[in-house]
Enzyme design. Structure first.
Site, PDB file in Angstrom:
ATOM      1  N   ASP A 195       0.892  -1.082  -0.077  1.00 52.01           N
ATOM      2  CA  ASP A 195       0.205   0.051  -0.016  1.00 52.01           C
ATOM      3  C   ASP A 195       0.905   1.238  -0.001  1.00 52.01           C
ATOM      4  OD1 ASP A 195      -2.387   1.818   0.147  1.00 52.01           O
ATOM      5  OD2 ASP A 195      -2.194   1.729   2.334  1.00 52.01           O
ATOM      6  N   ASP A 234      -0.092   5.076   0.809  1.00 52.36           N
ATOM      7  CA  ASP A 234      -0.631   5.833   1.997  1.00 52.36           C
ATOM      8  C   ASP A 234      -0.633   5.009   3.461  1.00 52.36           C
ATOM      9  OD1 ASP A 234      -1.258   8.398   0.743  1.00 52.36           O
ATOM     10  OD2 ASP A 234      -2.690   6.882  -0.165  1.00 52.36           O
ATOM     11  N   SER A 275      -2.543   0.790  -4.323  1.00 50.85           N
ATOM     12  CA  SER A 275      -2.940   1.900  -3.615  1.00 50.85           C
ATOM     13  C   SER A 275      -4.477   2.801  -3.916  1.00 50.85           C
ATOM     14  CB  SER A 275      -1.833   3.282  -3.910  1.00 50.85           C
ATOM     15  OG  SER A 275      -2.343   4.417  -3.114  1.00 50.85           O
TER      16      SER A 275
END
Length: 216
Positions: A9, A11, A107
């Site tokens: 991922d 963030d 993401s």
């Protein structure tokens, strides 16, 4: 296990941006006459851009979802131009893991912002593929973005390790059938049932080492 690939991922795992997203979305909602709710932040974690833009309209923000998405994305790009808040140890982890395994990104950020972050961090060339939730039918907690990343990496999902920080992200990676490692977000910690989906949990990206992967 000896994974075929590792899927990150973005963030909350490589860049400390969850609070930035929250601040920018709150400002856009307030500027457009809406009202933030107590559960809005957690509800939008993992949503694709079309999904969270639609959600902002339910908070009373004026404008179309497309207009709201543009305003938020431009606000995030402006923040990133000033400073990309990389998490401590993130670049080192990517560098070490890329020496042994193919890496991908799955993401909820728009493709352009993914590129901005990876380029600013100097690690864009270490990732074989990147996939945004904008490019699949459903955002997290649906598994679509992870399944797409595995397909682009030419790897079976069950042979991939996913690195996640949020509740919806952990659920998405687990639903895709990947082995999940949690880096729990400190500001918005995932609940126990989501953390239970992870094979291992570490406090910071600095702990994402080849030795950890070898132990999974």
């Amino acid at each position: 296990m000896n994974p075929a690939a590792i899927v990150f991922d973005l963030d909350g795992v490589l860049v400390d941006s969850e609070q930035l997203w929250d601040e920018v979305r709150r400002a856009v909602v307030a500027d457009r006459g809406g009202r933030w709710t107590a559960d809005a932040t957690s509800a939008m974690q993992g949503m694709s851009t079309p999904e969270w833009a639609q959600y902002l309209t339910t908070l009373g923000a004026s404008g179309t979802p497309q207009e709201l998405a543009k305003a938020v994305t431009e606000g995030m790009a402006d923040r990133y131009r000033r400073h990309v808040p990389l998490l401590p140890g993130a670049v080192e982890a990517v560098t070490a893991l890329s020496g042994r395994w193919r890496l991908g990104v799955a993401s909820s950020s728009p493709p352009d912002l993914i590129g901005v972050v990876l380029t600013a961090a100097g690690v864009a060339g270490r990732f074989w593929v990147t996939v945004s939730s904008e490019e699949v039918a459903r955002g997290k907690p649906a598994p679509d973005v992870y399944l797409a990343a595995a397909a682009k990496l030419d790897a079976e999902p069950a042979t991939c390790v996913a690195i996640e920080d949020s509740a919806n992200g952990l659920r998405a990676a687990a639903a895709a059938g990947m082995v999940v490692v949690a880096v729990p977000n400190q500001q918005y910690p995932p609940p126990a049932d989501a953390l239970a989906l992870a094979r291992a949990a570490v406090r910071t990206p600095a702990a994402l080492t080849p030795e950890l992967v070898d132990q999974l």
